[in-house]
Design an enzyme around this catalytic site. Structure first.
Site, PDB file in Angstrom:
ATOM      1  N   GLY A 160      16.817  60.512 -20.470  1.00  0.00           N
ATOM      2  CA  GLY A 160      15.997  59.589 -21.265  1.00  0.00           C
ATOM      3  C   GLY A 160      15.316  58.532 -20.416  1.00  0.00           C
ATOM      4  O   GLY A 160      15.847  58.136 -19.373  1.00  0.00           O
ATOM      5  N   ASP A 162      25.782  62.214 -16.547  1.00  0.00           N
ATOM      6  CA  ASP A 162      25.719  63.671 -16.391  1.00  0.00           C
ATOM      7  C   ASP A 162      24.831  64.076 -15.213  1.00  0.00           C
ATOM      8  O   ASP A 162      25.172  64.974 -14.449  1.00  0.00           O
ATOM      9  CB  ASP A 162      25.184  64.324 -17.676  1.00  0.00           C
ATOM     10  CG  ASP A 162      26.242  64.334 -18.769  1.00  0.00           C
ATOM     11  OD1 ASP A 162      27.434  64.531 -18.436  1.00  0.00           O
ATOM     12  OD2 ASP A 162      25.892  64.128 -19.942  1.00  0.00           O
ATOM     13  N   LYS A 214      20.832  55.245 -13.796  1.00  0.00           N
ATOM     14  CA  LYS A 214      19.858  54.965 -14.861  1.00  0.00           C
ATOM     15  C   LYS A 214      20.450  55.225 -16.229  1.00  0.00           C
ATOM     16  O   LYS A 214      21.182  56.198 -16.382  1.00  0.00           O
ATOM     17  CB  LYS A 214      18.635  55.866 -14.650  1.00  0.00           C
ATOM     18  CG  LYS A 214      17.640  55.877 -15.766  1.00  0.00           C
ATOM     19  CD  LYS A 214      17.368  57.268 -16.348  1.00  0.00           C
ATOM     20  CE  LYS A 214      18.484  57.821 -17.171  1.00  0.00           C
ATOM     21  NZ  LYS A 214      18.158  58.989 -17.993  1.00  0.00           N
ATOM     22  N   THR A 215      20.217  54.431 -17.184  1.00  0.00           N
ATOM     23  CA  THR A 215      20.343  54.700 -18.626  1.00  0.00           C
ATOM     24  C   THR A 215      20.350  53.378 -19.386  1.00  0.00           C
ATOM     25  O   THR A 215      21.079  52.442 -19.011  1.00  0.00           O
ATOM     26  CB  THR A 215      21.587  55.528 -19.044  1.00  0.00           C
ATOM     27  OG1 THR A 215      21.607  55.577 -20.473  1.00  0.00           O
ATOM     28  CG2 THR A 215      22.922  55.018 -18.546  1.00  0.00           C
ATOM     29  N   ASP A 240      21.676  53.011 -22.051  1.00  0.00           N
ATOM     30  CA  ASP A 240      22.948  52.936 -22.787  1.00  0.00           C
ATOM     31  C   ASP A 240      23.970  52.016 -22.114  1.00  0.00           C
ATOM     32  O   ASP A 240      24.925  51.580 -22.756  1.00  0.00           O
ATOM     33  CB  ASP A 240      23.571  54.344 -22.929  1.00  0.00           C
ATOM     34  CG  ASP A 240      22.659  55.293 -23.680  1.00  0.00           C
ATOM     35  OD1 ASP A 240      21.662  54.826 -24.263  1.00  0.00           O
ATOM     36  OD2 ASP A 240      22.938  56.504 -23.682  1.00  0.00           O
TER      37      ASP A 240
HETATM   38  P1  FBP Z   1      20.061  58.895 -21.170  1.00  0.00           P
HETATM   39  O1  FBP Z   1      21.548  58.826 -21.331  1.00  0.00           O
HETATM   40  O2  FBP Z   1      19.576  60.200 -20.709  1.00  0.00           O
HETATM   41  O3  FBP Z   1      19.559  57.762 -20.343  1.00  0.00           O
HETATM   42  O4  FBP Z   1      19.393  58.697 -22.616  1.00  0.00           O
HETATM   43  C1  FBP Z   1      19.680  57.613 -23.415  1.00  0.00           C
HETATM   44  C2  FBP Z   1      19.167  57.760 -24.830  1.00  0.00           C
HETATM   45  O5  FBP Z   1      18.114  56.850 -25.052  1.00  0.00           O
HETATM   46  C3  FBP Z   1      20.279  57.562 -25.863  1.00  0.00           C
HETATM   47  O6  FBP Z   1      20.469  56.203 -26.155  1.00  0.00           O
HETATM   48  C4  FBP Z   1      19.809  58.393 -27.007  1.00  0.00           C
HETATM   49  O7  FBP Z   1      20.877  58.844 -27.804  1.00  0.00           O
HETATM   50  C5  FBP Z   1      19.144  59.543 -26.339  1.00  0.00           C
HETATM   51  O8  FBP Z   1      18.663  59.065 -25.091  1.00  0.00           O
HETATM   52  C6  FBP Z   1      18.000  60.131 -27.127  1.00  0.00           C
HETATM   53  O9  FBP Z   1      17.392  61.108 -26.349  1.00  0.00           O
HETATM   54  P2  FBP Z   1      16.166  61.998 -26.806  1.00  0.00           P
HETATM   55  O10 FBP Z   1      15.012  61.074 -27.004  1.00  0.00           O
HETATM   56  O11 FBP Z   1      15.980  62.945 -25.679  1.00  0.00           O
HETATM   57  O12 FBP Z   1      16.577  62.646 -28.074  1.00  0.00           O
END
Ligand code: FBP
Length: 552
Positions: free
Chosen positions: A81, A176, A202-203, A205
């Site tokens: 994300g 991951d 990165k994230t 979250d």
């Molecule tokens: P990452 O863990 O890959 O950084 O993504 C975070 C996030 O924004 C989460 O908070 C959310 O659940 C998810 O991505 C949504 O992803 P997508 O837009 O691919 O459905």
């Protein structure tokens, strides 16, 4: 391309760097600590990561180091994300490499890890980088969620990296993706390749953190963006005095985003998934807690309020967790069979034969839209996509029902009108705050120093983040140090441990000490928009979570 005045101004913002990284590159020396171990399952991890396990933590010091001047050819991948600041990681890496040697080359793999498998790249130039400095988004090269996991994919990644003549690959991703980085590094070394792998945390979250990774980038900007929006809604609620706003916040499993937003905006209720699990709260317990605030506030004439809901909440409610686990297991085995049934009624008949009695009872008691969402496609890791489940609407429906029952027995003459919101995408690509702009640039620059130092299997780390940027401490942490073994798809796999909200940590305790008052009185705070220009106490402050975690 015409750009906004803010974007133009941000192009010329110079990110702040830690003092050690301001030195000429050939004056930066790696300094190695003692051998390290993983957080658990040491024997298993030592076997899996024969080459990378036990490497020391690296920091940097002054000293003559000609290796920093060598010509490098590096590839970079944005994975998962979006998170504000990704472009600055690339800019920091690019600037570091060019400072080391003008002839160094940086390639971007297009569309995330799949770009590495399909060998789709672009070569960065100064002109291209300049168009993305201090901007949000990952659009410079795009991102993706492809997981490199099969032996064929590992071999293909190595072949493509060799074809490109790479010395190293930088993988910018969450837990991951960084687990994948560790496996890729091990595979490369095992297969006699000297191509190095460096990860970057990165994230939005905020769940990729530990003793050495104080925060993942993007969290700062995302929570400040959501807190601004929540503050605006609070002010609207307090002005109109007629709505309860139920706001679901991204964050996947962990509730760090919801908790930080609560600390900033002081809503009436903020649910914390980790506490729900710890206290084994049922959906009914959660709704009772929300209704208690609604009723208390109504008795004071305040028929309005704000409830924050972490997006992963339902996975932490014990009965829902059991149902989701059963569904995940069924879908892992019979996914094709189930998705071939297009009619929801027939899907329910199918589930009657496969779910346990308790889970089936719960499934059929859910509003049909929610039940349908629980059957939607899993992510590449086999998990339910929590961002696609309307928990906020489920809770509104349940609260309406409970309040209606109370009204029927004549106990309460209260009005309840609710609106649902979901904040996630609004914050993932915001212009990075100064904190994220500086932090990301430093992470990218640090990745360059780690590569030039010949290291592999490390994650770029910048510590001491509550201090001014010049006092930050850059370095490298062996990826294996953050790992343990966990069950995935029925198998024991090495993974970087996700950091959930700690109920004995300062951020949660600070929230818990105030929430009773917030539930009854209107104590809203209005954080306002992120500021980029102005005094440091307005523009450069880290999150409350980071401060509370790193102050006594
Ligand atoms: P990452 O863990 O890959 O950084 O993504 C975070 C996030 O924004 C989460 O908070 C959310 O659940 C998810 O991505 C949504 O992803 P997508 O837009 O691919 O459905």
């Amino acid at each position: 391309m015409e750009v906004s005045a803010l974007q133009k101004a941000r192009y010329s913002y110079t990110p702040k760097l830690p003092d050690i990284l301001k030195r000429p590159p050939d004056n930066i020396m790696p300094q190695f600590g003692a051998a390290t171990g993983s957080i658990a399952d040491q024997a298993d991890l030592q076997t899996i990561f024969r080459h990378n396990y036990g490497k020391p933590v690296v920091t940097f010091t002054n000293g003559k180091n000609d290796a920093m001047r060598r010509r490098l050819c590096v590839g970079v991948v944005l994975s998962g994300g979006q998170a504000p600041g990704g472009h600055n990681v690339i800019a920091g890496l690019y600037d570091g490499m060019k400072k080391g040697c003008r002839d160094s080359k940086l390639y971007g793999f297009l569309g995330g890890p799949s770009g590495l498998l399909e060998n789709k790249t672009l070569e960065f130039t100064g002109g291209l980088i300049d168009q993305y400095r201090n901007t949000g988004g990952f659009d410079i090269i795009g991102s993706g969620r492809t997981k490199i996991e099969s032996p064929e994919q590992f071999a293909c990644a190595l072949e493509n990296a060799k074809k490109r003549g790479l010395d190293a690959i930088v993988i910018i991703g969450g837990d991951d993706s960084n687990t994948n980085a560790a496996l890729l590094s091990e595979y490369f070394t095992e297969n006699g390749s000297s191509i190095q792998i460096i990860g970057c945390p990165k994230t939005i979250d905020g769940d990729l953190k530990n003793e050495h990774i104080e925060v993942s980038f993007g969290f700062d900007t995302a929570v400040k963006t959501y807190s601004e929006l929540i503050g605006n809604i609070e002010r609207d609620a307090a002005s109109a005095k007629k709505y309860w706003h139920f706001i679901k916040l991204m964050g996947r499993s962990a509730s760090h985003i919801a908790l930080e937003c609560a600390l900033q905006a002081q809503p009436n209720v903020c649910l914390i998934s980790e506490e729900v699990e710890e206290k084994k709260m049922s959906l009914d317990d959660i709704v009772t807690e929300i209704c208690s605030s609604i009723i208390k506030r109504a008795s004071g004439g305040e028929n309005f309020g704000v409830v924050l809901i972490p997006e992963g909440l339902i996975e932490f409610v014990p009965e829902m967790k059991k149902l989701i686990k059963e569904l995940n297991d069924l879908m892992a085995v019979y996914g094709d069979e189930l998705s071939a049934i297009t009619n929801f009624i027939d899907q329910q008949y199918w589930l009657e034969r496969h779910l346990s009695g308790e889970s089936l009872g719960l499934f059929t008691s859910l509003p049909p839209e929610i039940a349908r969402q629980l059957l939607a496609d899993r992510d590449p890791h086999g998990n339910v996509q929590v961002s696609k489940i309307d928990t906020e609407k489920l809770l509104i429906g349940m609260a309406e029902k409970k309040l209606a029952e109370l009204r029927q027995v004549g106990a309460y003459a209260l009005k309840f009108s609710a609106l649902a919101h979901f904040f996630g995408y609004e914050g993932r690509c915001a212009f990075p705050s100064n904190f994220d702009a500086d932090y990301c640039y430093s992470l990218g620059f640090t990745a360059f120093v780690l590569i030039a130092s010949g290291l592999t299997g490390y994650i770029s780390s910048v510590k001491n983040l509550v201090a001014p940027a010049d006092k930050w401490i850059p370095g490298g942490i062996p990826l294996t140090m953050m790992m343990n073994m966990e069950r995935r798809h029925g198998l024991s796999k090495p993974v970087i441990k996700k950091a959930l909200v700690e109920l004995d940590g300062n951020p949660f305790k600070t929230f818990a000490a105030s929430r009773k008052q917030w539930a009854e009185k209107t104590c809203f705070h209005f954080p306002g928009a992120i500021q980029y220009y102005g005094p440091p106490e307005v523009c450069d402050q880290p999150t409350k979570t980071l401060k509370l975690e790193h102050t006594e």
